[in-house]
Design a protein around this motif. Structure first.
Motif, PDB file in Angstrom:
ATOM      1  N   GLN A 253      -0.587 -18.224  -1.695  1.00 24.77           N
ATOM      2  CA  GLN A 253      -1.650 -18.551  -2.636  1.00 24.77           C
ATOM      3  C   GLN A 253      -2.909 -17.815  -2.219  1.00 24.77           C
ATOM      4  OE1 GLN A 253      -2.226 -22.710  -3.368  1.00 24.77           O
ATOM      5  NE2 GLN A 253      -4.191 -22.432  -4.422  1.00 24.77           N
ATOM      6  N   GLY A 254      -3.504 -17.107  -3.168  1.00 29.91           N
ATOM      7  CA  GLY A 254      -4.725 -16.378  -2.910  1.00 29.91           C
ATOM      8  C   GLY A 254      -5.907 -17.033  -3.582  1.00 29.91           C
ATOM      9  N   ASP A 255      -6.894 -16.249  -3.912  1.00 33.56           N
ATOM     10  CA  ASP A 255      -8.113 -16.741  -4.535  1.00 33.56           C
ATOM     11  C   ASP A 255      -7.880 -16.955  -6.028  1.00 33.56           C
ATOM     12  OD1 ASP A 255     -10.671 -17.451  -5.107  1.00 33.56           O
ATOM     13  OD2 ASP A 255     -11.515 -15.432  -4.970  1.00 33.56           O
ATOM     14  N   GLY A 256      -7.572 -18.202  -6.388  1.00 28.14           N
ATOM     15  CA  GLY A 256      -7.350 -18.535  -7.786  1.00 28.14           C
ATOM     16  C   GLY A 256      -6.026 -18.071  -8.335  1.00 28.14           C
ATOM     17  N   THR A 257      -5.103 -17.652  -7.485  1.00 28.59           N
ATOM     18  CA  THR A 257      -3.813 -17.140  -7.919  1.00 28.59           C
ATOM     19  C   THR A 257      -2.718 -17.683  -7.021  1.00 28.59           C
ATOM     20  OG1 THR A 257      -4.896 -15.086  -8.598  1.00 28.59           O
ATOM     21  CG2 THR A 257      -2.507 -15.088  -8.528  1.00 28.59           C
ATOM     22  N   MET A 258      -1.592 -18.048  -7.625  1.00 31.32           N
ATOM     23  CA  MET A 258      -0.440 -18.535  -6.883  1.00 31.32           C
ATOM     24  C   MET A 258       0.761 -17.655  -7.209  1.00 31.32           C
ATOM     25  SD  MET A 258       1.210 -22.383  -6.967  1.00 31.32           S
ATOM     26  CE  MET A 258      -0.336 -23.083  -6.398  1.00 31.32           C
ATOM     27  N   PHE A 259       1.542 -17.328  -6.193  1.00 27.28           N
ATOM     28  CA  PHE A 259       2.720 -16.494  -6.355  1.00 27.28           C
ATOM     29  C   PHE A 259       3.954 -17.335  -6.050  1.00 27.28           C
ATOM     30  CE2 PHE A 259      -0.818 -13.713  -5.562  1.00 27.28           C
ATOM     31  CZ  PHE A 259      -0.609 -12.660  -6.433  1.00 27.28           C
ATOM     32  N   LEU A 260       4.823 -17.438  -7.042  1.00 25.42           N
ATOM     33  CA  LEU A 260       5.985 -18.318  -6.966  1.00 25.42           C
ATOM     34  C   LEU A 260       7.263 -17.503  -6.933  1.00 25.42           C
ATOM     35  CD1 LEU A 260       4.933 -20.959  -9.663  1.00 25.42           C
ATOM     36  CD2 LEU A 260       4.394 -20.940  -7.226  1.00 25.42           C
ATOM     37  N   VAL A 261       8.260 -18.023  -6.209  1.00 21.75           N
ATOM     38  CA  VAL A 261       9.590 -17.414  -6.138  1.00 21.75           C
ATOM     39  C   VAL A 261      10.625 -18.496  -6.369  1.00 21.75           C
ATOM     40  CG1 VAL A 261       8.924 -15.531  -4.597  1.00 21.75           C
ATOM     41  CG2 VAL A 261       9.610 -17.726  -3.624  1.00 21.75           C
ATOM     42  N   PRO A 262      11.836 -18.137  -6.834  1.00 23.10           N
ATOM     43  CA  PRO A 262      12.908 -19.134  -6.967  1.00 23.10           C
ATOM     44  C   PRO A 262      13.289 -19.706  -5.608  1.00 23.10           C
ATOM     45  CG  PRO A 262      13.402 -17.152  -8.228  1.00 23.10           C
ATOM     46  CD  PRO A 262      12.222 -16.832  -7.363  1.00 23.10           C
ATOM     47  N   GLU A 263      13.887 -20.892  -5.612  1.00 23.03           N
ATOM     48  CA  GLU A 263      14.204 -21.577  -4.359  1.00 23.03           C
ATOM     49  C   GLU A 263      15.461 -21.041  -3.686  1.00 23.03           C
ATOM     50  OE1 GLU A 263      14.578 -25.641  -5.377  1.00 23.03           O
ATOM     51  OE2 GLU A 263      16.308 -25.355  -6.695  1.00 23.03           O
ATOM     52  N   ARG A 264      16.152 -20.090  -4.302  1.00 19.55           N
ATOM     53  CA  ARG A 264      17.292 -19.413  -3.673  1.00 19.55           C
ATOM     54  C   ARG A 264      17.160 -17.921  -3.927  1.00 19.55           C
ATOM     55  NH1 ARG A 264      20.085 -23.048  -6.693  1.00 19.55           N
ATOM     56  NH2 ARG A 264      21.095 -21.349  -7.844  1.00 19.55           N
ATOM     57  N   TRP A 265      17.538 -17.127  -2.916  1.00 20.34           N
ATOM     58  CA  TRP A 265      17.426 -15.681  -3.041  1.00 20.34           C
ATOM     59  C   TRP A 265      18.540 -15.127  -3.915  1.00 20.34           C
ATOM     60  CZ3 TRP A 265      20.391 -11.379  -2.119  1.00 20.34           C
ATOM     61  CH2 TRP A 265      19.725 -10.152  -2.135  1.00 20.34           C
ATOM     62  N   SER A 266      18.208 -14.147  -4.724  1.00 22.73           N
ATOM     63  CA  SER A 266      19.171 -13.459  -5.574  1.00 22.73           C
ATOM     64  C   SER A 266      18.659 -12.039  -5.804  1.00 22.73           C
ATOM     65  CB  SER A 266      19.340 -14.184  -6.910  1.00 22.73           C
ATOM     66  OG  SER A 266      20.107 -13.398  -7.810  1.00 22.73           O
ATOM     67  N   PRO A 267      19.568 -11.048  -5.926  1.00 22.99           N
ATOM     68  CA  PRO A 267      19.106  -9.676  -6.170  1.00 22.99           C
ATOM     69  C   PRO A 267      18.273  -9.530  -7.437  1.00 22.99           C
ATOM     70  CG  PRO A 267      21.421  -9.694  -5.529  1.00 22.99           C
ATOM     71  CD  PRO A 267      21.019 -11.118  -5.762  1.00 22.99           C
ATOM     72  N   SER A 268      18.438 -10.458  -8.380  1.00 25.12           N
ATOM     73  CA  SER A 268      17.684 -10.369  -9.632  1.00 25.12           C
ATOM     74  C   SER A 268      16.391 -11.172  -9.598  1.00 25.12           C
ATOM     75  CB  SER A 268      18.559 -10.867 -10.802  1.00 25.12           C
ATOM     76  OG  SER A 268      18.920 -12.226 -10.607  1.00 25.12           O
ATOM     77  N   ASP A 269      16.032 -11.716  -8.427  1.00 28.04           N
ATOM     78  CA  ASP A 269      14.806 -12.512  -8.337  1.00 28.04           C
ATOM     79  C   ASP A 269      13.566 -11.649  -8.532  1.00 28.04           C
ATOM     80  OD1 ASP A 269      16.200 -14.795  -7.911  1.00 28.04           O
ATOM     81  OD2 ASP A 269      15.835 -14.901  -5.755  1.00 28.04           O
ATOM     82  N   SER A 270      12.495 -12.301  -8.921  1.00 32.33           N
ATOM     83  CA  SER A 270      11.193 -11.645  -9.025  1.00 32.33           C
ATOM     84  C   SER A 270      10.123 -12.650  -8.617  1.00 32.33           C
ATOM     85  CB  SER A 270      10.937 -11.136 -10.449  1.00 32.33           C
ATOM     86  OG  SER A 270      11.001 -12.211 -11.374  1.00 32.33           O
TER      87      SER A 270
END
Length: 291
Positions: A253-270
């Motif tokens: 989490q940065g300044d006013g921004t949050m970066f989310l990822v899926p709870e399991r890794w997958s090659p198609s994740d972003s």
């Protein structure tokens, strides 16, 4: 003894001159920031994220630097202690002329190999160990040459007592020390980068250990990873949120921004970038462990 005292006095003068231009505290803070930045950049690059878009502060990078510097500091400390013990043993039992010549030749070969690697970056740059082996060869070779240049067996012109050459040899010493410091800096930055990459890969193996969140949005996100689930929220007067997403974890989490990822890794994740404003609603979930 007189030579050692003169070298110590020369070192003190150089330190006094250098500290007038750059305060030690400022230099230390700058180094911590740089290595923290290098490590953090490599860590989040693994998730396809440019760390400059996160908005981390200088303090954040400084606080992240100790982990990246732990291995280099241990290596420098233990290596320095070992070299001092070796120097003490050599002072008590000096090396033979043959051993000095071998050490001098090995130092020259190390420097030459490092120069070849630097000059042949186009050919050797893709070698994974290149950014670590190259500076270590240059630093170790230069240190070996400096150490043996005053010993019996080294070339005569390096040990000439001619007073006209004293300043020239001191200049060679100063430039070589600068080169060694630069190589150590290069090697340390490489280790910091590898540490950040390793942290990113370890995080990807344990995404379920990151903070879980529930994300409500007004518009659909059109996710295709198959991990994050979406449900439609019932229409309510005054409530503009229509979609609820489960399965997200907070990467950073940065300044006013949050970066989310899926709870399991997958090659198609972003990595999903979410602005923390009125267009989204975020709920932080408790861990599924009874107190």
């Amino acid at each position: 003894m007189a030579d050692e005292e003169s070298r110590a006095a020369l070192l003190d003068r150089w330190w006094a001159v250098g500290s007038k231009f750059v305060a030690p505290a400022t230099l230390l803070s700058s180094l911590l920031f740089y290595f923290g930045y290098v490590s953090t950049r490599a860590q989040y690059r693994y998730f396809g994220l440019d760390v400059d878009t996160v908005g981390l502060s200088t303090r954040d990078y400084v606080m992240r630097s100790p982990q990246a510097l732990l291995v280099p500091l241990l290596a420098i400390s233990l290596g320095g202690a070992g070299l001092l013990l070796l120097h003490l043993a050599i002072r008590r039992r000096p090396l033979s002329v043959g051993a000095v010549r071998v050490a001098f030749a090995a130092g020259i070969l190390g420097v030459a190999a490092g120069v070849v690697l630097v000059g042949g970056y186009a050919a050797f740059g893709d070698w994974p160990a290149y950014p670590l082996v190259t500076p270590l060869l240059l630093a170790a070779g230069s240190a070996a040459v400096l150490y043996t240049m005053r010993m019996p067996g080294s070339p005569d012109f390096l040990r000439s007592p001619d007073p006209d050459e004293v300043n020239l040899r001191r200049g060679v010493l100063a430039f070589t020390v600068v080169a060694i410091v630069g190589c150590v800096f290069w090697a340390t930055a490489t280790v910091a980068q590898w540490t950040g990459l390793g942290n990113g890969m370890r995080t990807a193996r344990h995404l379920d250990q990151l903070a879980p969140v529930i994300l409500d949005t007004q518009e659909p996100l059109f996710l295709t990873d198959g991990i994050v689930t979406v449900t439609s929220l019932p229409a309510a007067e005054g409530d503009e949120f229509r979609f609820r997403y489960r399965g997200f974890r907070v990467l950073v989490q940065g300044d006013g921004t949050m970066f989310l990822v899926p709870e399991r890794w997958s090659p198609s994740d972003s990595t999903l970038m979410v602005r923390l404003d009125s267009s989204v609603r975020v709920q932080f979930r408790f861990m599924s462990r009874a107190p």
